[in-house]
Design a protein around this motif. Structure first.
Motif, PDB file in Angstrom:
ATOM      1  N   LEU A   1     -52.246 -87.583  -7.526  1.00 47.20           N
ATOM      2  CA  LEU A   1     -53.298 -88.476  -8.034  1.00 47.20           C
ATOM      3  C   LEU A   1     -54.183 -88.984  -6.896  1.00 47.20           C
ATOM      4  N   ARG A   2     -55.461 -88.712  -6.967  1.00 47.20           N
ATOM      5  CA  ARG A   2     -56.427 -89.183  -5.978  1.00 47.20           C
ATOM      6  C   ARG A   2     -57.491 -90.073  -6.604  1.00 47.20           C
ATOM      7  N   ALA A   3     -57.416 -90.267  -7.902  1.00 47.05           N
ATOM      8  CA  ALA A   3     -58.428 -91.070  -8.594  1.00 47.05           C
ATOM      9  C   ALA A   3     -58.224 -92.550  -8.309  1.00 47.05           C
ATOM     10  N   ASP A   4     -59.324 -93.289  -8.324  1.00 49.16           N
ATOM     11  CA  ASP A   4     -59.263 -94.745  -8.148  1.00 49.16           C
ATOM     12  C   ASP A   4     -59.081 -95.468  -9.474  1.00 49.16           C
ATOM     13  N   LEU A   5     -59.606 -94.866 -10.544  1.00 46.28           N
ATOM     14  CA  LEU A   5     -59.487 -95.447 -11.878  1.00 46.28           C
ATOM     15  C   LEU A   5     -59.115 -94.357 -12.877  1.00 46.28           C
ATOM     16  N   VAL A   6     -58.471 -94.769 -13.951  1.00 42.90           N
ATOM     17  CA  VAL A   6     -58.173 -93.862 -15.062  1.00 42.90           C
ATOM     18  C   VAL A   6     -58.689 -94.511 -16.330  1.00 42.90           C
ATOM     19  N   LEU A   7     -59.581 -93.824 -17.027  1.00 49.22           N
ATOM     20  CA  LEU A   7     -60.177 -94.339 -18.257  1.00 49.22           C
ATOM     21  C   LEU A   7     -59.399 -93.864 -19.479  1.00 49.22           C
ATOM     22  N   THR A   8     -59.169 -94.781 -20.416  1.00 50.55           N
ATOM     23  CA  THR A   8     -58.634 -94.442 -21.730  1.00 50.55           C
ATOM     24  C   THR A   8     -59.547 -95.087 -22.771  1.00 50.55           C
ATOM     25  N   SER A   9     -59.235 -94.903 -24.029  1.00 54.07           N
ATOM     26  CA  SER A   9     -60.094 -95.441 -25.083  1.00 54.07           C
ATOM     27  C   SER A   9     -59.258 -96.071 -26.176  1.00 54.07           C
ATOM     28  N   VAL A  10     -59.741 -97.180 -26.721  1.00 53.46           N
ATOM     29  CA  VAL A  10     -59.056 -97.802 -27.854  1.00 53.46           C
ATOM     30  C   VAL A  10     -59.137 -96.901 -29.075  1.00 53.46           C
ATOM     31  N   ALA A  11     -60.048 -95.945 -29.070  1.00 54.51           N
ATOM     32  CA  ALA A  11     -60.172 -95.011 -30.180  1.00 54.51           C
ATOM     33  C   ALA A  11     -59.110 -93.934 -30.148  1.00 54.51           C
ATOM     34  N   GLY A  12     -58.238 -93.951 -29.125  1.00 58.51           N
ATOM     35  CA  GLY A  12     -57.158 -92.985 -29.055  1.00 58.51           C
ATOM     36  C   GLY A  12     -57.508 -91.727 -28.300  1.00 58.51           C
ATOM     37  N   GLY A  13     -58.734 -91.532 -27.941  1.00 57.74           N
ATOM     38  CA  GLY A  13     -59.145 -90.342 -27.215  1.00 57.74           C
ATOM     39  C   GLY A  13     -60.637 -90.376 -26.953  1.00 57.74           C
ATOM     40  N   MET A  14     -61.089 -89.442 -26.130  1.00 52.76           N
ATOM     41  CA  MET A  14     -62.500 -89.371 -25.752  1.00 52.76           C
ATOM     42  C   MET A  14     -62.967 -87.929 -25.834  1.00 52.76           C
ATOM     43  N   PRO A  15     -64.258 -87.716 -26.040  1.00 50.65           N
ATOM     44  CA  PRO A  15     -64.779 -86.345 -26.019  1.00 50.65           C
ATOM     45  C   PRO A  15     -64.752 -85.780 -24.599  1.00 50.65           C
ATOM     46  N   ALA A  16     -64.524 -84.479 -24.475  1.00 52.07           N
ATOM     47  CA  ALA A  16     -64.454 -83.844 -23.160  1.00 52.07           C
ATOM     48  C   ALA A  16     -65.774 -83.952 -22.410  1.00 52.07           C
ATOM     49  N   SER A  17     -66.881 -84.054 -23.138  1.00 53.30           N
ATOM     50  CA  SER A  17     -68.199 -84.120 -22.500  1.00 53.30           C
ATOM     51  C   SER A  17     -68.426 -85.431 -21.754  1.00 53.30           C
TER      52      SER A  17
END
Length: 847
Positions: free
Chosen positions: A517-533
């Motif tokens: 892991l080299r990322a500074d942040l990890v995004l998630t969504s209350v909608a349960g998922g996000m579009p790949a775009s």
């Protein structure tokens, strides 16, 4: 012989009680693990939301012609609905899809996770409206009344729903009541189809049969209609597999765990029972010698011993059939609490685990009794009494042969462990530990003599005359000493090896996660998922250096056309190899992780492409087509564009995130890794990406530290389950240790009495026994540590690329101190009890 065996029970209660205890606990543990195994194999769950469907048709989660399963839900083509409806006896075929959803209450704060379905599938529950009307048009939703109460919504309210990475406002047209989970909502059928993870697929088909139709005939007709396609036709509690596919995927984890630890428990039982019976018969060598001297044939002696053992084994295994299933059910509850298996999995244990556990215990007992009685029965009558007194017999060739085979097997598995992937090294290290312990146990008398010779001078120098007497006793009766040393070796060796095996694998997985892991942040969504775009758009946000979608899954690398052509119907058909698959973004993967291309370029990872770990890419070149099955069983042949490092076995095949997400159960991207520009305040960047100006409503951000902590906690939870099973097996070994020490010391009343009669005081005898206990403990600990080292060094090399296993030294200290205290304490306590007998009473007692 049965009558003689029953009468002999009166005069040898100690040995028979010890054998009974060993058989009872061993059989109970094997029966418990057998129940877990059957539960995992059956994979049953009581249907809830689909309980009104007589038959359910769903995708087959099993990998063809194997016991492996696909991790993601295997869906059906939408055309299967009409095919099912056309079968004779079917009144209606109702499609069902599951849409991950989040309900945001009217106030706009918080959110409740739920699962959406089309309104037409509500009749499969059946659900009924308790307020309002059904959702018939787009933008309408009906909530389970329990879900509505949690979300603070009622009929007529407007709520925000997160569906497949999008947030939209829906009007609550009604509240429903019915079976199943509380987190259920119903959309208009058009909305459910539009938001389904795969729009041309359905999760399952609920079949309603005509009144009076034979369910078995309809099931057979449906199976014929779908012959040749990966479809399961389910009835009864099998229908729960369609509603809860985790009972299949996680049930296989239960199968592997219970099989490994059940086999381990069975092997420990063999060792313990053989040691206990052997020690019991050694105490009766004088009796065996007298029987031979008065004319008993070898066959009569063997039959008497086998009859005695059979009587004990029958009672022990019969009683073990009562707590065994209850122990298995309790263990399943612990697995549910640790989120290892779903809570809907039904515990099922039939006659097979009972017969297997009882049969294993009976065969173990009779086999051990036959081996133990063989030596005594073959002794010549003229030598019998002398041998009973002196214990001069050494290793026979059969025992030596099996010892060599066990040690050779342990050596082979050690080399295999060093050369397999770190994530799978434990599957070979565990049986290796048992083989090392069995090999040392078979060589017990010889190893005990060696350890006595090594410890002789130090003990005599420290303990004086008491030590000299203890050494002489050890040399005179090596078989008795070996019977006490081997349980110490087994308990300490297995405890140290199995506990540090878990801590080492846990550390390996965690270290690989942190290193990658080299990322500074990890995004998630209350909608349960996000579009790949979304990941591509984040690159343009201020302060964002790179972003990559991250979609974990798994699949199989299929045999190549050349391998299939070579098979051509001859020999065993080649199978696919399991492989972890991760969906990523080509533009950001090298900035957000430590993954680097060894050959080719990860920048080319777009469209129909794949990057493989070096260990999985053997024989393939850049540009080749790689036959694969994705997580839901879909067959693909992406083009190889790069190879990457293996990360000590924790690596994965990389594919474009959109490709992988489309073939997962949820159908969306669960995480996006974000690397910040140099000098950017990550807290400020997190607020910008999740605030009012967020590129997508409902985003949440977690920094790297929190993610590492969450990963460690998850690994600890998974490891705890293994600790529970290890504790069960090791606890049994500890019981055997105490059992054997009580037997080995308690039968020496006559010896203690003779020492008292020639002038020895109780204190002198106790000091002698203290030295013998120390000799037993030190010899057992030394051999146990050899078992642990032979097991853990290869494992550590495979997992951590070093010889030292991971884990706190306090574990080793606790094992050593516990073994020492148990050995010395049990020996001295038993000796103290034996010394209470008056000399005249002991001399007159029976052997």
């Amino acid at each position: 012989m049965i009558g003689l065996a029953l009468r002999s029970l009166k005069f040898h209660k100690g040995g028979f009680v010890a054998s009974f205890i060993a058989l009872f606990f061993g059989a109970a543990i094997v029966i418990a693990c057998g129940g877990l195994l059957e539960t995992g194999v059956r994979g049953l769950a009581e249907p809830q939301r689909l309980q009104a469907a007589t038959i359910v048709v769903t995708g087959d989660q099993g990998y063809p012609e194997s016991n492996k399963v696909f991790r993601e839900r295997v869906r059906l083509d939408a055309s299967a609905v009409s095919k099912a409806a056309a079968v004779s006896g079917v009144e209606a075929a109702v499609p069902d899809v599951s849409v991950p959803a989040v309900v945001v209450p009217p106030g706009g704060k918080g959110g409740v996770t739920a699962t959406g379905h089309g309104w037409d599938s509500a009749r499969l529950g059946p659900y009924r409206l308790v307020e309002g009307s059904a959702p018939r048009a787009e933008g309408q939703v009906a909530l389970d009344s329990r879900l509505a109460a949690r979300a603070g919504a009622k009929a007529g309210d407007r709520v925000t729903l997160g569906l497949q990475g999008t947030m939209a406002t829906y009007r609550v047209t009604g509240l429903v009541s019915g079976p199943g989970e509380a987190e259920t909502l119903f959309l208009a059928d058009a909305d459910a189809a539009r938001h389904a993870p795969q729009q041309d697929k359905v999760d399952s088909i609920g079949v309603l049969t005509r009144p009076g139709t034979d369910t078995g005939q309809v099931k057979a007709a449906l199976a014929d209609a779908f012959a040749g396609t990966p479809v399961s036709v389910l009835t009864g509690d099998e229908r729960g597999r369609a509603e809860f596919p985790d009972v299949v995927t996680h049930g296989k984890n239960l199968v592997s765990m219970s099989a490994v630890f059940g086999g381990l428990a069975a092997m420990v039982t063999v060792f313990v029972v053989a040691s206990t019976l052997g020690l019991s018969l050694q105490q009766r060598q004088r009796q065996m010698a007298l029987l031979r001297a008065i004319g008993s044939t070898p066959g009569q002696v063997r039959r008497m011993v086998l009859a005695e053992t059979f009587v004990i084994a029958v009672f022990a295994t019969a009683l073990a059939c009562v707590p065994g299933p209850r122990l298995g059910k309790w263990l399943l509850g612990q697995f549910v609490d640790a989120d290892v298996v779903p809570d809907v999995l039904i515990y099922r244990t039939g006659w097979i685990p009972l017969v297997a556990g009882a049969g294993a215990a009976l065969l173990t007992a009779l086999g051990a009794a036959w081996i133990a009685a063989r030596a005594a029965s073959r002794t010549r009558p003229t030598e019998a009494l002398a041998e009973a007194s002196l214990q001069r017999r050494g290793l026979n060739w059969i025992r030596l042969l099996f010892a060599v085979l066990c040690l050779a097997g342990g050596t082979v598995l050690a080399f295999v462990t060093m050369n397999v992937d770190g994530a799978t090294a434990g599957s070979t290290a565990t049986p290796a530990a048992m083989l090392w312990a069995a090999g040392f146990g078979l060589l017990g008398p010889a190893l005990t003599r060696l350890m006595t010779a090594l410890l002789r001078w130090p003990l005599r120098a420290v303990t004086g005359f008491s030590g000299q007497l203890a050494i002489l006793n050890a040399k005179a009766r090596p078989a008795r000493l070996a019977g006490a040393v081997m349980p110490v070796m087994l308990a300490t060796g297995m405890a140290t090896a199995l506990i540090y095996l878990q801590t080492t694998q846990n550390q390996g997985a965690q270290q690989a996660f942190e290193d990658n892991l080299r990322a500074d942040l990890v995004l998630t969504s209350v909608a349960g998922g996000m579009p790949a775009s979304l990941a591509a758009g984040l690159d343009k946000e201020p302060g964002v250096a790179a972003a990559s979608a991250y979609v974990p899954s798994s699949g199989f690398l299929e045999p190549s056309k050349a391998e299939l052509a070579e098979y051509d119907g001859k020999g065993r058909k080649p199978k696919g190899d399991p492989v972890q698959i991760t969906g990523v973004s080509a533009t950001g993967i090298e900035r957000t992780t430590a993954i680097r291309a060894v050959s080719g370029s990860l920048a080319d990872l777009t469209g129909d492409t794949v990057a493989l770990p070096e260990s999985s890419a053997g024989g393939h070149r850049i540009g080749d087509r790689i036959p694969m099955r994705l997580g839901d069983g879909t067959q693909v042949e992406p083009r190889l564009v790069a190879t990457v490092g293996d990360q000590r076995g924790y690596g994965a095949a990389l594919m474009p995130a959109a490709t992988v997400a489309a073939h997962t159960t949820d159908g969306a991207v669960p995480q996006i890794l974000v690397a910040a520009d140099s000098g950017t305040d990550t807290a400020k960047l997190s607020a910008e990406l999740t605030g009012s100006g967020a590129p997508l409503p409902g985003l949440r951000a977690v920094d790297r530290g929190d993610l590492v902590t969450a990963s460690a906690e998850q690994n600890d939870t998974q490891t705890w389950v293994a600790y529970l099973l290890v504790a069960m097996v090791v606890g049994y070994a500890v019981i055997a240790l105490v059992n054997s020490l009580v037997m080995a010391t308690g039968e020496r009343r006559r010896e203690f009495t003779l020492q008292r009669l020639v002038g020895a005081t109780r204190g002198q005898v106790m000091r002698m026994m203290t030295v013998e206990a120390l000799l037993t403990a030190l010899a057992g600990l030394a051999l146990g540590m050899l078992v642990a080292v032979a097991t853990l060094v290869p494992l550590s090399q495979a997992v951590l690329a070093r010889t030292m296993p991971a884990g706190p030294p306090s574990i080793l200290l606790a094992v050593l101190v516990s073994a020492l205290v148990l050995t010395v304490g049990t020996t001295l306590l038993t000796a103290r009890v034996a010394l209470r007998t008056r000399p005249s009473a002991a001399i007159g007692s029976r052997d």
